[in-house]
Write a protein that holds these residues in place. Structure first.
Motif, mmCIF file in Angstrom:
data_model
loop_
_atom_site.group_PDB
_atom_site.id
_atom_site.type_symbol
_atom_site.label_atom_id
_atom_site.label_comp_id
_atom_site.label_asym_id
_atom_site.label_seq_id
_atom_site.Cartn_x
_atom_site.Cartn_y
_atom_site.Cartn_z
ATOM 1 N N TYR A 188 0.813 -1.110 0.482
ATOM 2 C CA TYR A 188 0.103 0.103 -0.151
ATOM 3 C C TYR A 188 0.520 1.478 0.063
ATOM 4 O O TYR A 188 2.007 1.079 0.706
ATOM 5 N N VAL B 113 0.480 -3.551 -6.042
ATOM 6 C CA VAL B 113 -0.233 -2.363 -5.069
ATOM 7 C C VAL B 113 -2.082 -2.370 -4.955
ATOM 8 O O VAL B 113 -2.740 -2.892 -5.813
ATOM 9 N N GLN B 114 -1.922 -2.223 -3.891
ATOM 10 C CA GLN B 114 -3.336 -2.612 -3.473
ATOM 11 C C GLN B 114 -3.971 -1.397 -3.035
ATOM 12 O O GLN B 114 -5.787 -1.427 -2.835
ATOM 13 N N GLY B 115 -3.210 0.019 -3.005
ATOM 14 C CA GLY B 115 -4.202 0.943 -2.248
ATOM 15 C C GLY B 115 -3.762 2.206 -2.550
ATOM 16 O O GLY B 115 -1.981 1.783 -2.381
ATOM 17 N N ALA C 90 -5.446 -1.622 -7.789
ATOM 18 C CA ALA C 90 -5.315 -0.763 -6.603
ATOM 19 C C ALA C 90 -6.857 0.606 -6.520
ATOM 20 O O ALA C 90 -7.076 0.958 -7.195
ATOM 21 N N VAL D 189 -5.335 -0.778 5.513
ATOM 22 C CA VAL D 189 -4.033 -1.702 5.391
ATOM 23 C C VAL D 189 -3.888 -2.541 6.473
ATOM 24 O O VAL D 189 -3.692 -2.571 7.493
#
Ligand SMILES: [Zn+2]
Ligand SMILES: [Zn+2]
Length: 314
Positions: free
Chosen positions: A21, A50-52, A75, A146
């Motif tokens: 993240y 990437v997730q966020g 993301a 997260v």
């Protein structure tokens, strides 16, 4: 950011089992995207994982690249609602906004031959922004999801109306964005999208972050540092001396925001401050005038230009 005097922006990465993240993204150029991709690769991960993307604020150097990261990875992108609300007018069709910027430059006393140049002074950075809409909105006190981390979003309006800092309590880290930087003072401009009293908001937001007992501050520019509350005190003292400069200029017979800006001390002489920097400087003078007006020290007689006078104490 080779063409910027700030030179670079930091992207911080939170490692999780689900993938990385990131806090801020950089601005939207191929060079910046490659630098971010390289950095993530060196950290053992990838931009596609990437997730966020937790964005501290809407400025191009923080939010500009978020859309491209989302496109590469899927993301989510997050902003504070007050900054998200500025996107359409600022980046999609700024016609109305530019009309208001011209009016406010006249109100501040900009010479007529500079109004149109200064009105368009922020246009060169527009290509550095991919004006995507956020998927997630963080309000003050929200806990970004997260995994494995316990983050809190702290709303710190001032530098931008929806600026966010992020607090990480396990390591006592304050991710301060552009709100608190170790050496430079962030620009706190009064402008049509800044709210009624951005400098008043900023000073309150300084007290808000100073209440956290941080071991280390992770700003978006310059370098990491220790001593959050000391730095907050320095920034507040800086604005106290700025208030004194503004009051002294009015006592000396200067009545317009433009004239006051010319008299204030800057890191270079007034004739070497041009374009966007000049607009930022006058916006900064105006932000001090607005804060002084809210404190009951200065009074604005609205006009083109407005004239400022000291409120007489009985
Ligand atoms: Zn900024
Ligand atoms: Zn910045």
């Amino acid at each position: 950011m080779p063409s910027s005097s700030l030179r670079y922006v930091f992207v911080y990465v939170f490692e999780t089992d689900a993938g990385p993240y990131i806090v801020d993204a950089g601005w939207n150029t191929d060079e910046a995207f490659d630098a971010l991709s390289d950095g993530l690769r060196q950290a053992g991960t990838s931009v596609t994982d990437v997730q966020g993307v937790l964005v501290t604020h809407i400025h191009p150097d923080h939010y500009g690249l978020a859309g491209r990261v989302r496109e590469a990875s899927g993301a989510w992108v997050a902003l504070h609602p007050a900054d998200a609300a500025l996107i359409p007018e600022r980046y999609d069709d700024p016609t109305d906004l530019l009309t208001r910027v011209s009016a406010y430059l006249r109100r501040m006393g900009a010479p007529e031959d500079e109004v149109s140049t200064l009105t368009n002074a922020s246009m060169p950075v527009r290509p550095y922004v991919d004006a995507v809409r956020p998927d997630v909105l963080f309000e003050d006190g929200d806990r970004p999801r997260v995994p494995g981390w316990d983050l809190t979003a702290i709303w710190t309006p001032g530098h931008s109306p929806g600026h966010l800092c992020f607090w990480e309590p396990q390591n006592r880290l304050m991710l301060s964005g552009d709100h608190v930087l170790p050496r430079i003072t962030p620009n706190i401009p009064y402008h049509p999208q800044a709210g009624a009293n951005p400098l008043g908001d900023f000073i309150e937001s300084l007290d808000k972050v100073a209440a956290y007992d941080a071991d280390e501050v992770l700003p978006a520019h310059e370098h990491r540092f220790v001593g959050l509350s000391e730095r907050v005190e320095q920034l507040k003292a800086h604005h106290e001396s700025r208030f004194a400069e503004v009051v002294a200029a009015i006592e000396g017979g200067v009545t317009t925001a433009w004239g006051i800006a010319e008299r204030m001390r800057w890191s270079r002489s007034w004739d070497r401050i041009d374009g966007f920097m000049r607009r930022a400087a006058v916006g900064e003078a105006m932000a001090h005038l607005r804060a002084l007006e809210v404190m009951g020290i200065v009074h604005e007689i609205l006009g083109e230009p407005s004239s400022f006078e000291l409120v007489r104490k009985e």
